[in-house]
Design an enzyme around this catalytic site. Sequence first.
Site, mmCIF file in Angstrom:
data_model
loop_
_atom_site.group_PDB
_atom_site.id
_atom_site.type_symbol
_atom_site.label_atom_id
_atom_site.label_comp_id
_atom_site.label_asym_id
_atom_site.label_seq_id
_atom_site.Cartn_x
_atom_site.Cartn_y
_atom_site.Cartn_z
ATOM 1 N N ALA A 1 0.832 -1.212 0.000
ATOM 2 C CA ALA A 1 0.000 0.000 0.000
ATOM 3 C C ALA A 1 0.861 1.254 0.000
ATOM 4 O O ALA A 1 1.235 1.768 1.045
ATOM 5 C CB ALA A 1 -0.931 -0.006 1.210
ATOM 6 N N LYS B 1 2.242 5.660 -5.872
ATOM 7 C CA LYS B 1 3.321 5.214 -6.748
ATOM 8 C C LYS B 1 3.529 5.995 -8.034
ATOM 9 O O LYS B 1 4.314 5.585 -8.874
ATOM 10 C CB LYS B 1 3.113 3.746 -7.091
ATOM 11 C CG LYS B 1 1.833 3.478 -7.863
ATOM 12 C CD LYS B 1 1.618 2.000 -8.067
ATOM 13 C CE LYS B 1 0.439 1.627 -8.882
ATOM 14 N NZ LYS B 1 -0.715 2.455 -8.902
ATOM 15 N N ASN C 1 1.663 9.118 3.142
ATOM 16 C CA ASN C 1 1.178 7.773 2.859
ATOM 17 C C ASN C 1 2.298 6.733 2.875
ATOM 18 O O ASN C 1 2.154 5.675 3.465
ATOM 19 C CB ASN C 1 0.449 7.737 1.511
ATOM 20 C CG ASN C 1 -0.257 6.424 1.294
ATOM 21 O OD1 ASN C 1 -1.093 6.015 2.087
ATOM 22 N ND2 ASN C 1 0.089 5.738 0.224
ATOM 23 N N SER D 1 10.910 -0.538 -5.029
ATOM 24 C CA SER D 1 10.751 -0.088 -6.403
ATOM 25 C C SER D 1 12.132 0.078 -7.020
ATOM 26 O O SER D 1 13.081 0.457 -6.333
ATOM 27 C CB SER D 1 10.028 1.257 -6.401
ATOM 28 O OG SER D 1 10.089 1.864 -7.660
ATOM 29 N N TYR E 1 8.492 10.362 -4.702
ATOM 30 C CA TYR E 1 8.159 8.934 -4.647
ATOM 31 C C TYR E 1 9.408 8.099 -4.453
ATOM 32 O O TYR E 1 9.457 7.245 -3.570
ATOM 33 C CB TYR E 1 7.430 8.506 -5.938
ATOM 34 C CG TYR E 1 7.390 7.002 -6.107
ATOM 35 C CD1 TYR E 1 6.611 6.236 -5.251
ATOM 36 C CD2 TYR E 1 8.144 6.369 -7.079
ATOM 37 C CE1 TYR E 1 6.588 4.850 -5.377
ATOM 38 C CE2 TYR E 1 8.113 4.995 -7.214
ATOM 39 C CZ TYR E 1 7.343 4.240 -6.364
ATOM 40 O OH TYR E 1 7.327 2.868 -6.484
ATOM 41 N N LYS F 1 10.641 5.611 -1.128
ATOM 42 C CA LYS F 1 11.032 4.197 -1.231
ATOM 43 C C LYS F 1 12.444 3.995 -0.699
ATOM 44 O O LYS F 1 12.747 2.967 -0.092
ATOM 45 C CB LYS F 1 10.903 3.693 -2.673
ATOM 46 C CG LYS F 1 9.454 3.519 -3.106
ATOM 47 C CD LYS F 1 8.767 2.510 -2.226
ATOM 48 C CE LYS F 1 7.396 2.125 -2.690
ATOM 49 N NZ LYS F 1 6.841 1.005 -1.942
#
Length: 156
Positions: free
Chosen positions: A82, A85, A100, A125, A150, A154
């Site tokens: 979750a 992305k 998030n 990712s 993003y 990650k």
Amino acid sequence: MKVLVTGGLGFIGSHTVVELQNEGFEVVIIDNLSNSSEEVLKGIVAISGKTPLFEKMDLRDKASVQSFFKKHNDVAGVIHFAASKAVGESVENPLLYYENNINALVYILQELQQKTEANFIFSSSCTVYGQAEKMPITEDASVQVAMSPYGNTKQI
């Protein structure tokens, strides 16, 4: 063994749920349906013949995460898919991505830390490798500076 799959109604999450159920695991899905649909449950049932437990929930709500783990205190593992992305969206709204992708992760880990034993798989990712110097990217590639919020979430 009960396994929680966050983002379990997304593309990768739903396929993972099917495989877990086919291997005999009891699966609980948490998904806020921001990038998926409850209709995916029908496909999971059609393929596996089993209905996973489903809780519509936003993992950014710490109290909801705490309540979930009290209710499902027998969760022995989490596979965490979750996350927001979209690179472009992360540039437009970086705080949403940090909230998030980082806060939700922290809330889950805080609950797992209270268990004597818990398994955790994090969906990363290839964006953590930045602009790859060599293709295909392997896990031996060096991590580069993130090119987007993003990617940074990650890496964090």
